[in-house]
Scaffold this motif. Structure first.
Motif, PDB file in Angstrom:
ATOM      1  N   UNK A   1       1.161   9.447  12.506  1.00 53.32           N
ATOM      2  CA  UNK A   1       1.126   8.945  11.134  1.00 53.32           C
ATOM      3  C   UNK A   1       1.870   7.628  11.022  1.00 53.32           C
ATOM      4  N   UNK A   2       1.568   6.896   9.954  1.00 57.85           N
ATOM      5  CA  UNK A   2       2.217   5.604   9.748  1.00 57.85           C
ATOM      6  C   UNK A   2       3.710   5.773   9.551  1.00 57.85           C
ATOM      7  N   UNK A   3       4.130   6.814   8.813  1.00 62.64           N
ATOM      8  CA  UNK A   3       5.545   7.039   8.530  1.00 62.64           C
ATOM      9  C   UNK A   3       5.925   8.437   8.975  1.00 62.64           C
ATOM     10  N   UNK A   4       6.180   8.647  10.276  1.00 67.19           N
ATOM     11  CA  UNK A   4       6.487   9.984  10.767  1.00 67.19           C
ATOM     12  C   UNK A   4       7.804  10.474  10.237  1.00 67.19           C
ATOM     13  N   UNK A   5       7.980  11.792  10.095  1.00 67.54           N
ATOM     14  CA  UNK A   5       9.240  12.316   9.595  1.00 67.54           C
ATOM     15  C   UNK A   5      10.366  12.042  10.572  1.00 67.54           C
ATOM     16  N   UNK A   6      11.580  11.894  10.021  1.00 69.94           N
ATOM     17  CA  UNK A   6      12.752  11.654  10.848  1.00 69.94           C
ATOM     18  C   UNK A   6      13.069  12.921  11.622  1.00 69.94           C
ATOM     19  N   UNK A   7      13.462  12.772  12.897  1.00 66.31           N
ATOM     20  CA  UNK A   7      13.817  13.935  13.700  1.00 66.31           C
ATOM     21  C   UNK A   7      14.953  14.697  13.053  1.00 66.31           C
ATOM     22  N   UNK A   8      14.905  16.037  13.150  1.00 64.21           N
ATOM     23  CA  UNK A   8      15.917  16.865  12.515  1.00 64.21           C
ATOM     24  C   UNK A   8      17.280  16.611  13.126  1.00 64.21           C
TER      25      UNK A   8
ATOM     26  N   UNK B   1      10.448   4.134   1.484  1.00 64.13           N
ATOM     27  CA  UNK B   1      11.074   5.353   0.983  1.00 64.13           C
ATOM     28  C   UNK B   1      11.921   6.013   2.065  1.00 64.13           C
ATOM     29  N   UNK B   2      11.425   6.006   3.309  1.00 61.16           N
ATOM     30  CA  UNK B   2      12.214   6.551   4.415  1.00 61.16           C
ATOM     31  C   UNK B   2      13.454   5.703   4.649  1.00 61.16           C
ATOM     32  N   UNK B   3      13.312   4.391   4.517  1.00 65.95           N
ATOM     33  CA  UNK B   3      14.447   3.480   4.669  1.00 65.95           C
ATOM     34  C   UNK B   3      15.508   3.808   3.617  1.00 65.95           C
ATOM     35  N   UNK B   4      15.095   4.012   2.367  1.00 68.01           N
ATOM     36  CA  UNK B   4      16.030   4.361   1.303  1.00 68.01           C
ATOM     37  C   UNK B   4      16.723   5.690   1.594  1.00 68.01           C
ATOM     38  N   UNK B   5      15.935   6.673   2.031  1.00 69.67           N
ATOM     39  CA  UNK B   5      16.499   7.995   2.294  1.00 69.67           C
ATOM     40  C   UNK B   5      17.537   7.938   3.408  1.00 69.67           C
ATOM     41  N   UNK B   6      17.263   7.172   4.458  1.00 65.64           N
ATOM     42  CA  UNK B   6      18.189   7.083   5.581  1.00 65.64           C
ATOM     43  C   UNK B   6      19.463   6.342   5.196  1.00 65.64           C
ATOM     44  N   UNK B   7      19.332   5.200   4.510  1.00 66.92           N
ATOM     45  CA  UNK B   7      20.526   4.435   4.142  1.00 66.92           C
ATOM     46  C   UNK B   7      21.369   5.189   3.127  1.00 66.92           C
TER      47      UNK B   7
ATOM     48  N   UNK C   1       0.844  -1.191   0.000  1.00 70.10           N
ATOM     49  CA  UNK C   1       0.000   0.000   0.000  1.00 70.10           C
ATOM     50  C   UNK C   1       0.884   1.249   0.000  1.00 70.10           C
ATOM     51  N   UNK C   2       0.305   2.448  -0.223  1.00 66.32           N
ATOM     52  CA  UNK C   2       1.094   3.677  -0.139  1.00 66.32           C
ATOM     53  C   UNK C   2       1.804   3.840   1.199  1.00 66.32           C
ATOM     54  N   UNK C   3       1.150   3.440   2.303  1.00 66.99           N
ATOM     55  CA  UNK C   3       1.795   3.551   3.609  1.00 66.99           C
ATOM     56  C   UNK C   3       2.995   2.616   3.711  1.00 66.99           C
ATOM     57  N   UNK C   4       2.867   1.396   3.142  1.00 67.61           N
ATOM     58  CA  UNK C   4       3.995   0.464   3.138  1.00 67.61           C
ATOM     59  C   UNK C   4       5.172   1.045   2.355  1.00 67.61           C
ATOM     60  N   UNK C   5       4.864   1.607   1.180  1.00 60.48           N
ATOM     61  CA  UNK C   5       5.905   2.170   0.333  1.00 60.48           C
ATOM     62  C   UNK C   5       6.560   3.373   1.016  1.00 60.48           C
ATOM     63  N   UNK C   6       5.750   4.167   1.743  1.00 60.98           N
ATOM     64  CA  UNK C   6       6.307   5.334   2.434  1.00 60.98           C
ATOM     65  C   UNK C   6       7.380   4.918   3.438  1.00 60.98           C
ATOM     66  N   UNK C   7       7.154   3.795   4.135  1.00 60.74           N
ATOM     67  CA  UNK C   7       8.164   3.318   5.072  1.00 60.74           C
ATOM     68  C   UNK C   7       9.456   2.954   4.350  1.00 60.74           C
TER      69      UNK C   7
END
Length: 330
Positions: free
Chosen positions: A95-102, A63-69, A55-61
């Motif tokens: 939210x399902x995929x909260x933003x990463x802390x600054x 996407x955050x994983x990709x951005x962090x790595x 789902x979009x929520x699954x993909x959002x997680x």
């Protein structure tokens, strides 16, 4: 195995398949499955009890994983950050995929250009860019081959590969040369993909060969590699001489090849040479009474300010292919 095959060919129902998610993120499907198995980042639900649909929520997680790595966070730590709940929103649940802390200010500065600015470019551009940033060779080769197969050489270059390369170049220019390795990595893999997808070069036919070369001082060969592959697809004989061919060598190659067409590529106005193009266009060879000349095509953006009267300047690779087909006898 049956579930995997159904997963990849899209017969599982609503949502995205693992293969579709991998292409969107610019990772190999095995990477998506590993993140699921090892870190629990799989889809929240299964369709029909077997098929994995995202789902979009699954993909959002993911996407955050990709951005962090991509910024150097170890995968296990990135997964923990993705899965950890954030503070509740003022008017509802977290939210399902909260933003990463600054991160601290110094870290923010070092990661200011972590993503490529691709605007409204095709989704494939984003996937290829992500794979290049991670220096993920397996995923990159798969994505490049898929783009070329799906769109054809010229369209894949114009609408997918070239915009991604330009974005990587802008990233390099704007970040103190921190991403030179990404540009070299992507360029090398694009070149390899072009060669793998091109058919064998057609046998020479007298007076039917197209000669392609970058002008002296010009090292941008990829557009010419695309053109060479496209001509080979059409069974048109082509000889590719690549980057920065010296003047004497260019002249010698023209005399020895006796081409019907000579394509001279200049990416920059500083390398485009009107006298050189005129000299090649004036060259003659063959026996007396049957002398021949090549038709010279001035190719690339560098010729925009150096138009040569009487010489064609195709506006793109598709126009260049059409010009060669019209000039080379069948």
């Amino acid at each position: 195995m049956t579930a995997d095959r159904n997963d990849e060919d899209g017969r599982g129902g609503g949502g995205l398949t693992t293969g579709e998610v991998a292409r969107r993120l610019g990772v190999a499907p095995t990477t998506v499955r590993t993140w699921d198995r090892r870190y629990g980042l799989g889809p929240d639900a299964h369709t029909g009890g077997t098929h994995r649909r995202w789902t979009p929520a699954d993909v959002a997680r993911l996407e955050r994983m990709c951005a962090l790595t991509a910024t150097g966070v170890p995968p296990a730590e990135a997964a923990r950050m993705v899965k950890s709940p954030g503070p509740p929103a003022p008017d509802g649940p977290a939210p399902v995929a909260p933003p990463v802390a600054a991160p601290p200010a110094a870290s923010r500065r070092s990661r200011a250009h972590a993503g490529l600015r691709l605007g409204d470019a095709r989704q494939e551009c984003k996937g290829i860019a992500r794979a290049a940033l991670r220096l993920d060779a397996a995923a990159l080769e798969d994505l490049l081959a898929t783009a070329i197969e799906a769109h054809g050489l010229i369209t894949a270059w114009t609408e997918v590969l070239m915009p991604t390369l330009q974005a990587v170049g802008r990233k390099w220019e704007n970040s103190g040369e921190r991403y030179v390795e990404v540009e070299h990595f992507l360029s090398w893999h694009v070149s390899g993909a072009l060669r793998r997808c091109a058919p064998p070069v057609a046998a020479d036919r007298p007076g039917a060969t197209t000669m392609l070369a970058c002008v002296p001082g010009e090292n941008h060969t990829l557009p010419l590699e695309v053109l060479a592959a496209a001509l080979a697809e059409r069974q048109l004989p082509v000889r590719m001489f690549g980057a920065a061919l010296p003047v004497d060598s260019l002249v010698a190659a023209v005399r020895r090849t006796g081409p019907a067409v000579v394509g001279l590529w200049a990416q920059s106005r500083t390398t485009a040479s009107r006298p050189l193009a005129e000299h090649v266009a004036a060259m003659e060879w063959g026996v007396r009474g049957a002398r021949r000349k090549a038709v010279v095509l001035t190719l690339g953006p560098g010729w925009a300010g150096h138009a040569v009267p009487g010489l064609a300047r195709p506006r793109g690779l598709a126009e260049a292919v059409a010009a060669v087909e019209s000039l080379v006898p069948g």
